[in-house]
Write an enzyme that holds these catalytic residues in place. Sequence first.
Site, PDB file in Angstrom:
ATOM      1  N   HIS A 149      47.145  30.672  46.291  1.00 44.16           N
ATOM      2  CA  HIS A 149      47.445  31.840  45.456  1.00 44.16           C
ATOM      3  C   HIS A 149      48.372  31.396  44.318  1.00 44.16           C
ATOM      4  CE1 HIS A 149      46.268  35.172  48.319  1.00 44.16           C
ATOM      5  NE2 HIS A 149      46.427  34.200  49.203  1.00 44.16           N
ATOM      6  N   HIS A 207      42.588  28.215  50.193  1.00 45.90           N
ATOM      7  CA  HIS A 207      42.825  28.689  48.829  1.00 45.90           C
ATOM      8  C   HIS A 207      44.318  28.734  48.544  1.00 45.90           C
ATOM      9  CE1 HIS A 207      42.453  32.154  51.551  1.00 45.90           C
ATOM     10  NE2 HIS A 207      43.395  32.741  50.819  1.00 45.90           N
TER      11      HIS A 207
HETATM   12  P1  5GP Z   1      44.611  35.171  52.627  1.00 44.98           P
HETATM   13  O1  5GP Z   1      43.402  34.565  53.321  1.00 44.98           O
HETATM   14  O2  5GP Z   1      45.328  34.166  51.769  1.00 44.98           O
HETATM   15  O3  5GP Z   1      45.516  35.863  53.608  1.00 44.98           O
HETATM   16  O4  5GP Z   1      44.099  36.315  51.666  1.00 44.98           O
HETATM   17  C1  5GP Z   1      42.838  36.224  51.013  1.00 44.98           C
HETATM   18  C2  5GP Z   1      42.945  36.713  49.589  1.00 44.98           C
HETATM   19  O5  5GP Z   1      41.623  36.739  49.073  1.00 44.98           O
HETATM   20  C3  5GP Z   1      43.518  38.135  49.440  1.00 44.98           C
HETATM   21  O6  5GP Z   1      44.550  38.117  48.472  1.00 44.98           O
HETATM   22  C4  5GP Z   1      42.303  38.963  48.985  1.00 44.98           C
HETATM   23  O7  5GP Z   1      42.652  39.987  48.075  1.00 44.98           O
HETATM   24  C5  5GP Z   1      41.403  37.922  48.348  1.00 44.98           C
HETATM   25  N1  5GP Z   1      39.988  38.244  48.495  1.00 44.98           N
HETATM   26  C6  5GP Z   1      39.344  38.591  49.643  1.00 44.98           C
HETATM   27  N2  5GP Z   1      38.040  38.794  49.416  1.00 44.98           N
HETATM   28  C7  5GP Z   1      37.850  38.603  48.091  1.00 44.98           C
HETATM   29  C8  5GP Z   1      36.699  38.677  47.250  1.00 44.98           C
HETATM   30  O8  5GP Z   1      35.579  38.977  47.672  1.00 44.98           O
HETATM   31  N3  5GP Z   1      36.885  38.406  45.927  1.00 44.98           N
HETATM   32  C9  5GP Z   1      38.113  38.068  45.417  1.00 44.98           C
HETATM   33  N4  5GP Z   1      38.165  37.815  44.100  1.00 44.98           N
HETATM   34  N5  5GP Z   1      39.217  37.975  46.185  1.00 44.98           N
HETATM   35  C10 5GP Z   1      39.092  38.243  47.504  1.00 44.98           C
END
Ligand code: 5GP
Length: 135
Positions: free
Chosen positions: A95, A93
């Site tokens: 951001h 993903h």
């Molecule tokens: P990363 O994998 O880039 O370190 O962080 C994952 C991102 O996904 C975080 O910013 C977190 O807030 C977001 N995230 C995790 N679970 C969910 C979810 O169930 N729904 C949404 N909308 N965002 C999520």
Amino acid sequence: MASIFSKIVTGDIPSYKIAEDENYYAFLDINPLAKGHTLVIPKMETDYIFDIEDEQLGGLLVFAKKVGKAIESVISCKRIGVTVIGLEVPHAHIHLIPLNTLYDMDFKQPKLSFTNDELAQTAEKIREAFDTIIL
Ligand code: 5GP
């Protein structure tokens, strides 16, 4: 097992959707660093972004560009910060974070909290803007 984000794509887990096409999906981050903080994902589940095949990866970035243009047309900011971390959710993903200072991209900062109504309104505005963006 399907990732959290695959479950969001199928609607098994709710999200504030921003945009979707055949291959990609964008939705508001549940723990945003800024109003309008959005995640853009490929529907096809791959953990690490650099394992995505070139054409899909290029398409992901172009889709993110259109989402970013929509966000910046709705949320007051200097530009949209783009980052990939992926340490928490094993589904690639990007951001997209509205930025005014370098600190707005600091993931160690406390996350913001918005009401469901605020999130729904933000998503709706960005969604409407997305439909008007021509790249
Ligand atoms: P990363 O994998 O880039 O370190 O962080 C994952 C991102 O996904 C975080 O910013 C977190 O807030 C977001 N995230 C995790 N679970 C969910 C979810 O169930 N729904 C949404 N909308 N965002 C999520």
